[in-house]
Every structure is written in C-alpha cells, then in structure tokens.
Design a protein around this motif. Structure first.
Motif, short mmCIF file in Angstrom:
data_model
loop_
_atom_site.label_atom_id
_atom_site.label_comp_id
_atom_site.label_asym_id
_atom_site.label_seq_id
_atom_site.Cartn_x
_atom_site.Cartn_y
_atom_site.Cartn_z
N UNK A 150 0.83 -1.20 0.00
CA UNK A 150 0.00 0.00 0.00
C UNK A 150 0.87 1.25 0.00
N UNK A 151 0.32 2.32 -0.51
CA UNK A 151 0.92 3.63 -0.36
C UNK A 151 0.42 4.21 0.97
N UNK A 152 1.15 5.14 1.55
CA UNK A 152 0.60 5.83 2.71
C UNK A 152 -0.58 6.68 2.25
N UNK A 153 -1.31 7.25 3.20
CA UNK A 153 -2.35 8.21 2.82
C UNK A 153 -1.74 9.21 1.85
N UNK A 154 -2.45 9.55 0.79
CA UNK A 154 -1.85 10.35 -0.29
C UNK A 154 -1.33 11.70 0.16
N UNK A 155 -1.89 12.29 1.23
CA UNK A 155 -1.42 13.58 1.74
C UNK A 155 -0.46 13.45 2.92
N UNK A 156 -0.13 12.22 3.32
CA UNK A 156 0.77 12.02 4.46
C UNK A 156 2.19 12.45 4.10
N UNK A 157 2.76 13.30 4.96
CA UNK A 157 4.13 13.79 4.74
C UNK A 157 5.15 12.69 5.03
N UNK A 158 6.23 12.66 4.26
CA UNK A 158 7.32 11.71 4.52
C UNK A 158 8.07 12.14 5.76
#
Length: 182
Positions: A150-158
């Motif tokens: 999965x990708x993280x939430x699309x707006x989650x900052x690295x």
C-alpha cells in the motif's frame, strides 16, 4: 552540499523493451482478471514463483496465483482504468528489477474491503523481479517475484523529509525524467 549524481545506467534496448512489455502485460491483465494473459508473464511451470500480495499473504507458485485470481475475479470489479508509473528499472546481465507505483479503479462487488487490514488497495507500489529464464532454462525474460504494498495516505508527509505522494505525483522520482532507456 552538492546535488547527488546518478550513474549512467545502460542496458540493451531489447532487454528494456521486453521487461517493460511483461510489466504492461502483468498490469493490464489485472483489469479483467485475464488469467491466460497473466500466466504468460511468469515462468512455466511456475513452481518457484513467489508473490507477496497486497492482501498480506504470500503465494508460492503460479498455480497458487491462479487460484487467488479465480477467488477474487467473482468478488472484485477491476474493469475500470489503471495507471502505472515506473520509478526505476535496473538490468544487470540475466537479472532485473522494476519498481513502480499504481492506481487502479476497483471495488468489491458487495461494497466490502478485500485487504486484510482494510487499506486502500486501489493505490500502491510494487517491486518486480525478472530473470532471463522461462522456467525451463530457455533465455526468455519472465517475472519471478513481485511484492505489492500500500501507499501511505496520499497527503501524508514523509517523515524527516516532507512531501507526499499527492504533492510529488504518482511515480515521481528525484531524477525525473527516468534514466536513459526507461
């Protein structure tokens, strides 16, 4: 601090084209659960194939992968659109790996979730391992392993760096455009 430099990566164009063809065949076969098309991407008979699936479980052969697809094809509608973006392709001799991010229009026909932890399975990333061996020893490229996550939430900052999938764009890499030949 100076900007990083990236080694010039070269591989025979024929190898690049063959691997990218297999990559496209794999992902496009997902859209309508096309098992015969999907099967041509992997070694035959496929007993050494290994997949770490988005659902959190491993599948230990092409036979098991086919059983997985037969299970899901009546539950999940994947006839919508799909985007894959190759982030990196490395080819060294008879081995290669490809990393990509993807989005796919899919939904459970009953409205439920199909991943073990209810993550959004319509966006993710994958690593694909290729070997120039068709499963019987003939020198033909095939995908021998894939891992899909999965990708993280699309707006989650690295953490530690900032930026997000949404801010960078699906499949973006710091050396965009991709190295020559990809």
């Amino acid at each position: 601090m100076t900007a990083p430099t990236f080694a010039r990566r070269t591989a025979p164009q024929e190898d690049i084209d063959q691997i990218l063809h297999l990559h496209r065949e794999w992902w496009e076969s997902n859209l309508d659960w096309d098992i015969p098309r999907m099967s041509k991407v992997f070694p035959e008979p496929g007993e050494e194939y290994l997949m770490f699936n988005f659902n959190g479980h491993p599948y230990f052969s092409l036979r098991e992968k086919v059983a997985l697809w037969e299970f899901y094809r009546d539950l999940i509608d994947q006839s919508g659109g799909m985007t894959t973006r190759v982030m990196r392709l490395e080819i060294k001799g008879d081995m290669a790996w490809l990393a990509c991010e993807f989005s796919i229009e899919a939904e459970m026909r009953d409205g439920g979730e199909w991943t073990a932890d209810n993550v959004d399975a319509t966006v993710g990333r994958a690593t694909e391992i290729y070997h120039r061996d068709n499963g019987s020893g003939a020198p033909e490229w095939r995908m021998w392993h894939t891992q899909i996550t999965a990708l993280p939430e699309l707006d989650e900052e690295r953490p530690g760096l900032g930026g997000s999938t949404a801010s960078r764009g699906l499949g973006w890499v710091p050396w965009n455009p991709l190295p020559e030949g990809v």
